[in-house]
Design an enzyme around this catalytic site. Structure first.
Site, mmCIF file in Angstrom:
data_model
loop_
_atom_site.group_PDB
_atom_site.id
_atom_site.type_symbol
_atom_site.label_atom_id
_atom_site.label_comp_id
_atom_site.label_asym_id
_atom_site.label_seq_id
_atom_site.Cartn_x
_atom_site.Cartn_y
_atom_site.Cartn_z
ATOM 1 N N SER A 283 97.804 171.805 8.494
ATOM 2 C CA SER A 283 98.572 172.722 7.652
ATOM 3 C C SER A 283 97.818 174.040 7.545
ATOM 4 O O SER A 283 96.584 174.073 7.681
ATOM 5 C CB SER A 283 98.752 172.128 6.252
ATOM 6 N N TYR B 24 95.544 167.640 -1.187
ATOM 7 C CA TYR B 24 96.318 167.750 0.063
ATOM 8 C C TYR B 24 95.630 168.677 1.056
ATOM 9 O O TYR B 24 95.417 168.321 2.226
ATOM 10 C CB TYR B 24 97.725 168.263 -0.256
#
Length: 287
Positions: free
Chosen positions: A179, A192
């Site tokens: 990401s 995350y």
């Protein structure tokens, strides 16, 4: 972004409970384009975790269009998984559905075993399953949440890959989903973003480790993408604005992310290993 820093609403406010369903999103994410396939993955076998919806669905359908048979491992979103299976079969390829919680090692091994039993091998492994939970403060992240996030987002990548390696032939490949948050962080998705940073290091280390076995390992680090993970994580108003602060002022459709995976999976990426592609809407990161 509008003047004064106010985010621009891009869609109506909406919110779902986890894990979220693509079929309930408005508008529904775009999973494929109308471009015909060209046989880049003819008769390959791909196992895609988190393949029921979002990026995973788009990758599954694109790989099928290019000639691959597909196995998708997913949690419990059966309607989404069945829709993905339908779209893969429309391309003339097989699609095996494997439900199970990949935060558990046994289910990771089961996903690999079922794929190999059905197709005989795994040419392409896409580690893509992920969860995230928004928390304003580090102190708000419970041990339960921390373990869930790491077990799903990075431990499953280790476990699935460990089980799959003996079934990946020479010139096979592994593609891991990271990401943009791995490169610039996220104040409300700290755990995350940390797992995504771990995925970057995992990818680079594994790429070096597998060079002599002639297995390539690369990753994709998307920016904002319109998926069920978004609708099931953030509050309704934030969902309506999601992606508006990207340089392109919108979130990507999953179909715009999938070609990065195809490039890395096909012979087009034959001389590439240990690298990341950044389809993030124009954000400059070191990567």
């Amino acid at each position: 972004m509008q003047k004064g820093g106010k985010k621009k609403p891009l869609r109506k406010p909406q919110q779902q409970s986890k894990p979220g369903l693509e079929s309930k999103m408005t508008p529904q994410p775009v999973a494929e384009t109308q471009h015909p396939g060209s046989g880049k993955l003819k008769d390959k076998v791909a196992l895609i975790t988190g393949g029921d919806s979002g990026i995973g669905r788009a990758v599954a359908v694109l790989f099928a269009k290019e000639g691959a048979d597909i196995a998708i491992a997913y949690l419990s979103e059966h309607p989404d998984a069945e829709e993905t299976q339908k779209q893969v079969r429309q391309e003339g390829r097989e699609c095996l559905l494997i439900p199970g919680d990949l935060s558990k090692e046994a289910n990771c091994r089961k996903a690999v075993d079922k794929t190999v039993k059905k197709f005989g091998r795994i040419d392409i492994l896409v580690n893509n399953a992920a969860v995230h939970y928004e928390q304003k403060n580090l102190e708000d992240i419970t041990s339960e949440q921390l373990l869930r996030t790491f077990s799903t987002n990075i431990f499953s990548y280790f476990w699935v890959t460990q089980a799959a390696l003996q079934h990946i032939p020479e010139n096979g490949c592994i593609i891991n989903t990271a990401s943009v948050t791995a490169y610039r962080g996220s104040p409300s998705l700290i755990d995350y973003a940390s797992t995504k940073g771990a995925i970057v290091s995992f990818t680079r280390s594994l790429a070096s480790n597998l060079l002599k076995r002639k297995i390539r390992v690369n990753g994709v680090a998307p920016g904002p993408v319109w998926t069920p993970l978004i609708a099931s994580t953030f509050k309704a108003e934030k969902v309506s604005e999601f992606g508006s602060d990207a340089p392109m002022e919108r979130a990507a459709e999953p179909a715009e992310i999938a070609p990065s995976y195809l490039f890395l999976a096909s012979q087009d990426g034959a001389f590439i290993s240990g690298q990341f592609i950044h389809p993030n809407g124009g954000e400059i990161v070191n990567g």
